[in-house]
Design an enzyme around this catalytic site. Structure first.
Site, PDB file in Angstrom:
ATOM      1  N   CYS A  68       0.808  -1.226   0.000  1.00 61.43           N
ATOM      2  CA  CYS A  68       0.000   0.000   0.000  1.00 61.43           C
ATOM      3  C   CYS A  68       0.837   1.271   0.000  1.00 61.43           C
ATOM      4  O   CYS A  68       0.523   2.233  -0.698  1.00 61.43           O
ATOM      5  CB  CYS A  68      -1.003  -0.011   1.152  1.00 61.43           C
ATOM      6  SG  CYS A  68      -0.307  -0.273   2.791  1.00 61.43           S
ATOM      7  N   ASP A 106      -7.481   5.604  -1.565  1.00 58.81           N
ATOM      8  CA  ASP A 106      -7.148   4.411  -0.783  1.00 58.81           C
ATOM      9  C   ASP A 106      -6.686   3.291  -1.714  1.00 58.81           C
ATOM     10  O   ASP A 106      -7.428   2.884  -2.607  1.00 58.81           O
ATOM     11  CB  ASP A 106      -8.400   3.975  -0.014  1.00 58.81           C
ATOM     12  CG  ASP A 106      -8.129   2.865   0.984  1.00 58.81           C
ATOM     13  OD1 ASP A 106      -7.069   2.222   0.889  1.00 58.81           O
ATOM     14  OD2 ASP A 106      -8.987   2.644   1.858  1.00 58.81           O
ATOM     15  N   HIS A 130      -6.267   0.183  -0.993  1.00 58.68           N
ATOM     16  CA  HIS A 130      -6.621  -1.133  -0.469  1.00 58.68           C
ATOM     17  C   HIS A 130      -7.803  -1.764  -1.204  1.00 58.68           C
ATOM     18  O   HIS A 130      -8.813  -2.155  -0.615  1.00 58.68           O
ATOM     19  CB  HIS A 130      -6.898  -1.043   1.032  1.00 58.68           C
ATOM     20  CG  HIS A 130      -5.706  -0.647   1.822  1.00 58.68           C
ATOM     21  ND1 HIS A 130      -5.372   0.678   2.044  1.00 58.68           N
ATOM     22  CD2 HIS A 130      -4.740  -1.390   2.409  1.00 58.68           C
ATOM     23  CE1 HIS A 130      -4.252   0.733   2.752  1.00 58.68           C
ATOM     24  NE2 HIS A 130      -3.851  -0.513   2.986  1.00 58.68           N
TER      25      HIS A 130
END
Length: 388
Positions: free
Chosen positions: A75, A267, A269
């Protein structure tokens, strides 16, 4: 959990995304100001134009590790990619450039190709993970903001097209003259070429190289000290802003804006299949391109951020840099009892010599195993296969 953190509100049976608040407060997205009630779709269009890098699966393995996905560990590497990709878009296409699903702009595609999940791409997950060995990180190990910045600093040396200088400030301090010397310095190849063309060894100053300035910060122990909040918010209003990388422990996020006490972020993820855009001539290539753009951003209270962050800026020319230094002095230092970071003209005497020179960076890569260097710049994606 492998999902995008999206919140939705229901009003009279109509579900609306809650990415952009209905507020009269100014919303800042990477140095650009918006008023939400009248600009929601314009703000979304701006955010969708940012390259969004997420976990991917089923790409060609990284080195001989057997790893074909970065889910669970990549990430922060993806956040580093987003910062650098935004810098290249601002540099080559401009801050006002807007992406659409039908975009086939050659410069845009060239930038995207530099980050795709293949061995040959200069800023691919493969290159970043392998170069991480020079920072003491094994492939598959989680990076912090400073580590990914140091890796990008080394990889940028090989990007002759953009000719970027990535400088990572030490000890919360921006040293003006260190940066000036770096941005005016010639690479060994440029020095050799200019010497041959002149037939002498006199050196003349080089033109300013575009600067990506990364300032790693620790804004508290376990949570952000509120004394730093105003300064952190101010960074998003600078026209040179590339946002902030940070997030939560082992959960990196790319913060691109601020509204009130909330940060707006992308994000990484979400796990998507690996794929190549190529020239975007086919429908599946168009679909892959769309997967690099986030429909709706997310929001979180600024105090929920991890205190370990890195503020990032792009100075395309020397005037940009001079203005940034002025803004830092006036807005982050003179206005704050506890400045977010410091600025000075020369490095303190007790500091070690700068390691930012091209020769030092190229030398640092020699600590990688020879087989990894060979693999790092392998021009083959043999056995590359998309498994869906």
């Amino acid at each position: 959990m492998d999902m995008m953190l999206e919140a939705y509100l229901s009003h009279e049976g109509v579900i609306e995304p809650d990415d952009i608040p209905q507020t009269k407060e100014t919303i800042w997205i990477l140095g650009k100001a918006y008023l939400a009630p009248h600009s929601v779709e314009i703000i979304r269009r701006d955010i969708r134009s940012k390259l969004w890098f997420t976990y991917r699966k089923n790409f060609v393995q990284i080195g001989d590790t057997g790893l074909t996905t970065d889910k669970g560990w990549g990430c922060m590497l993806r956040c580093g990619q987003m910062v650098l990709a935004q810098a290249l878009i601002m540099l080559h296409l401009g801050r006002e450039w807007i992406w659409t699903p039908d975009t086939k702009n050659k410069i845009y595609l060239q930038i995207l190709h530099m980050f795709e999940d293949r061995r040959t791409a200069p800023y691919s997950i493969h290159q970043i993970a392998l170069m991480g060995a020079s920072e003491g990180k094994d492939v598959g190990q989680w990076f912090g903001p400073n580590t990914v910045a140091q890796v990008l600093r080394k990889l940028a040396v090989y990007d002759e097209w953009s000719d970027l200088v990535v400088h990572v400030a030490l000890d919360n301090t921006v040293v003006i003259n260190d940066i000036r010397r770096l941005c005016h310095a010639k690479t060994p190849a440029e020095e050799s070429s200019s010497t041959e063309s002149r037939g002498d060894t006199n050196s003349t100053p080089n033109e300013w190289k575009p600067l990506v300035l990364v300032v790693p910060l620790r804004l508290g122990l376990n949570e952000i000290n509120p004394v730093y909040v105003k300064g952190l918010k101010t960074c998003f209003s600078f026209k040179q802003s590339l946002g902030v990388i940070g997030g939560k422990p082992n959960h990196a996020l790319y913060f691109i804006g601020i509204v009130g006490d909330e940060v707006i972020y992308l994000d990484p993820h979400t796990t998507q299949p690996a794929g190549l855009v190529e020239d975007k001539q086919h429908e599946h290539e168009k679909t892959v391109d769309e997967s690099y753009h986030c429909e709706f951003a997310s929001r979180s209270h600024i105090l929920h951020m991890d205190p370990s962050v890195a503020a990032c800026f792009l100075c395309r020319n020397e005037d940009d840099f001079d203005l940034l230094c002025q803004q830092i002095q006036e807005s982050l230092i003179e206005q704050e009892k506890q400045p977010l970071f410091e600025i000075c003209y020369e490095r303190p005497h007790h500091w070690s010599p700068s390691e930012d020179s091209v020769e030092e960076i190229q030398g640092a890569t020699a600590c990688l195993a020879l087989e990894d260097i060979d693999r790092q710049f392998d021009d083959s994606d043999e056995d590359f296969e998309l498994l869906g």
